[in-house]
Every structure is written in C-alpha cells, then in structure tokens.
Design a protein around this motif. Sequence first.
Motif, mmCIF file in Angstrom:
data_model
loop_
_atom_site.group_PDB
_atom_site.id
_atom_site.type_symbol
_atom_site.label_atom_id
_atom_site.label_comp_id
_atom_site.label_asym_id
_atom_site.label_seq_id
_atom_site.Cartn_x
_atom_site.Cartn_y
_atom_site.Cartn_z
ATOM 1 N N SER A 52 49.522 -38.752 3.484
ATOM 2 C CA SER A 52 49.255 -40.158 3.797
ATOM 3 C C SER A 52 50.184 -40.648 4.904
ATOM 4 N N CYS A 53 51.434 -40.186 4.887
ATOM 5 C CA CYS A 53 52.368 -40.533 5.958
ATOM 6 C C CYS A 53 51.911 -39.930 7.282
ATOM 7 N N GLU A 54 51.464 -38.690 7.240
ATOM 8 C CA GLU A 54 51.005 -38.042 8.463
ATOM 9 C C GLU A 54 49.723 -38.684 8.976
ATOM 10 N N ILE A 95 58.065 -39.935 4.828
ATOM 11 C CA ILE A 95 58.156 -41.393 4.647
ATOM 12 C C ILE A 95 58.996 -42.012 5.757
ATOM 13 N N LEU A 96 60.109 -41.394 6.078
ATOM 14 C CA LEU A 96 61.008 -41.924 7.106
ATOM 15 C C LEU A 96 60.423 -41.765 8.509
ATOM 16 N N LEU A 97 59.731 -40.660 8.766
ATOM 17 C CA LEU A 97 59.096 -40.476 10.076
ATOM 18 C C LEU A 97 58.029 -41.530 10.321
ATOM 19 N N ALA A 98 57.216 -41.815 9.309
ATOM 20 C CA ALA A 98 56.173 -42.832 9.465
ATOM 21 C C ALA A 98 56.780 -44.218 9.634
ATOM 22 N N ALA A 99 57.833 -44.516 8.875
ATOM 23 C CA ALA A 99 58.499 -45.810 9.007
ATOM 24 C C ALA A 99 59.085 -45.984 10.397
ATOM 25 N N ASP A 100 59.682 -44.933 10.918
ATOM 26 C CA ASP A 100 60.254 -44.989 12.262
ATOM 27 C C ASP A 100 59.175 -45.253 13.305
ATOM 28 N N ALA A 101 58.037 -44.576 13.166
ATOM 29 C CA ALA A 101 56.945 -44.766 14.126
ATOM 30 C C ALA A 101 56.396 -46.185 14.069
ATOM 31 N N ARG A 128 45.231 -50.121 10.590
ATOM 32 C CA ARG A 128 45.018 -49.253 9.425
ATOM 33 C C ARG A 128 46.248 -48.387 9.146
ATOM 34 N N ALA A 129 47.013 -48.076 10.164
ATOM 35 C CA ALA A 129 48.259 -47.333 9.941
ATOM 36 C C ALA A 129 49.209 -48.147 9.062
ATOM 37 N N THR A 173 49.145 -41.825 8.650
ATOM 38 C CA THR A 173 49.679 -43.034 9.285
ATOM 39 C C THR A 173 50.053 -42.749 10.737
ATOM 40 N N LEU A 174 50.742 -41.638 10.967
ATOM 41 C CA LEU A 174 51.122 -41.258 12.324
ATOM 42 C C LEU A 174 49.899 -40.965 13.188
ATOM 43 N N ALA A 175 48.913 -40.280 12.599
ATOM 44 C CA ALA A 175 47.695 -39.964 13.352
ATOM 45 C C ALA A 175 46.946 -41.239 13.729
ATOM 46 N N LEU A 176 46.911 -42.207 12.834
ATOM 47 C CA LEU A 176 46.260 -43.480 13.139
ATOM 48 C C LEU A 176 46.965 -44.198 14.285
#
Length: 359
Positions: A264-266, A321-327, A279-280, A268-271
């Motif tokens: 789900s985090c990945e 989780i942290l990578l998606a939050a950073d993005a 939607r991300a 988020t990044l793809a979106l």
Amino acid sequence: MSGVFLSKGFFPADFFRPTVGFILSCQQPDGSIPWFEGSYADPWDHVESAMGLSIGGEWAAAEFAYQWLADTQLEDGSWWAAYKAGEIENGDRRETNFVAYVATGVWHHFLVTENREFLEKLWPAVEKAISFVLKLQSEHGDIQWAVTADGTPKEDALITGCSSIYKSLECAINIAVTLDHDSSAWNDARDMLGDALRNKPERFDRTWESKARYSMDWFYPILTGVISGPQAQARIKARWDEFVEPELGCRCVADEPWITIAESCELTLALLAAGDHARAVTVYSWLHQWRLDDGSYWTGYQFAEAVLWPDEKPTWTAGAILLAADALTEHTSASSLFTEVDLLEQVLSKPPVQASKKL
C-alpha cells in the motif's frame, strides 16, 4: 490510529519517531537489519529499512547498515538470499533485484545527507553489484532473476524484479556520474531493460505461471519510472478495482482478501509518480490503523476473516511507511526518488574508467 493525511511540508516527526526507533531497535551488532528480532535479513529488505533510518535522521545507523552489505558482499558482487546471526541463512540462490538494490539505498542516503565520503566508500560495492547483475542481462534486455548456489542462471525474468533493477540502474548511474566514473555501459543496459519491460512482455514469466495477479506487477513499472504520464495513469485505472480495497489498502494478490501495508505504501509512491496526488494521500491515510504503540506496523490484514496476518511486524514495512511519508511531505532531499526519474548527465573530467562489462 488512522486518518493521517500528509501534505507538503507537514512531516509529523514526533508521530514517526517510534517507527524509526523500531527499525533501530532491530538492527544487529553487525549492522544488519532483520525482518524483525530473531528473524533473518535479506539484502533488499535490509536496504528498505536502512532508507527509513536515513529519513529518520539516524544517519550513522544507516551507514552502518550499508557497511554491513559491503563487508558481506561476495567476490562476484552478489549477496546470498538471506543472512541470520552472522551466518548464511539461505544459500540456495542470489537474486538480481536484491543485489542491485544497494545502489538505490546508497544513492538515497547520499541525497539525504550529501555525504560524498560515504558515496566514495560504498562505490566499490555498488560497482561490483551492478556488474554482477548486468552479466545476467539477455540480448533482449531482460535480466534473469537469480542464480543458483553454484552460479547457474535461473533463466527467466520477473516484471517486478526487473522494474526494481531499472530504478537501481538509474541510481547507480547517478552515483557514477557524481563520482566522475564512466556510466555509458550502464546507461545502455538501462535503455535495453526499459525497452524489454515496455515492449517485450514475452520475455517475462516464460517458465512459470504469470505473476500478473500480484499487485507489484501492476504498479512497480510506474513506481520505478519504466512507465509514466498518461500510460501510467491508464495502467492504474485499468486494475484499480481489482487491487484496492477501500478504507483498507492494496491487496498483495488480486484473488486473495489480503491487504498488505508495504504494498500500500509502494502504491502510494506509484500514485504520486503517476500524478494522482489525491488518491496517494487517501490510500496512505488508511494505513495507520495497522500501527502498534511501538511505531511498528503489521504486515497485513486478511479482511474476509478479519484477522491480522501474518503475526509479524517487519522492519521493511516500517521503512516503506517512512518512504511514502517522505514522498508525500517532501521532508528530505530524497523525497522524489521513487516519484520522479532524475538521470544525471555524464560529463567526464578525466579519461573514462570502464564501469562494468556485460557478457
């Protein structure tokens, strides 16, 4: 806790500090980061966790994690599939996307810290790793997914694995350019791989059942920059209802009632990479209902039976989780690594040094 809506400039450091601390608490005395206490470490998920440490400001611990990779790297540039307590846990194979991912992590840490000394120190490990991977690239551009214990190639390719390698090659090229090493062979290999992923579907899943039921095959070409723009948006739209369970997250596979937090985090990044920011934000906001008090996150949730499964809290999920939050928040200078392609242009100031040799 659920309903955490993040936006540019709003990185809730206090909220994420326990998540960073959870990863840190699992790091072993040798620098490796296992899935969880008492489990094993694999090179890919180890790097995912290390990137979480970089985002969280634990730079020394992250550099210790990358040094562990340099210290355990085999002579041919690869790593075994898994390690535990200083020993080889799985010596059956060495996977190319696992091996290549060191470049992604090392470049990510440099973007966060601007520590050129670190980049120079890890360059030999990155160079050897990418050389190993590219020796397994076919004339068609695809890269074989693994070798056996004796080095025999497992002659097939994975869309998700090759997509991950595509991003790793971008990062490896950027490291080479930054350090003034010739990257031309790697650029050519990346171009060939991208062409295979975009135009040669027959090169993937040749010897086993198609992996198209896995959500990663759906969004990884977007996450890693293989597909972008209108094509990425169309790809997301085509299978959204198959993979996304509203208010819960992204399924691991289309035909199982199981959502996973890392996927789900990945997604988020793809979106974000596809330009679908709204939607991300929404998908990411669902995920914190799976958070524990120590800042860790469950692997996933089986919604047909209403059970958390498996009974694991992986470090790499915390890293995702942290990578998606950073993005979403643009908190660090590495925040766009998985949402944009930023390939540095080669301008050599000295005679070229061969970066790799592809058979």
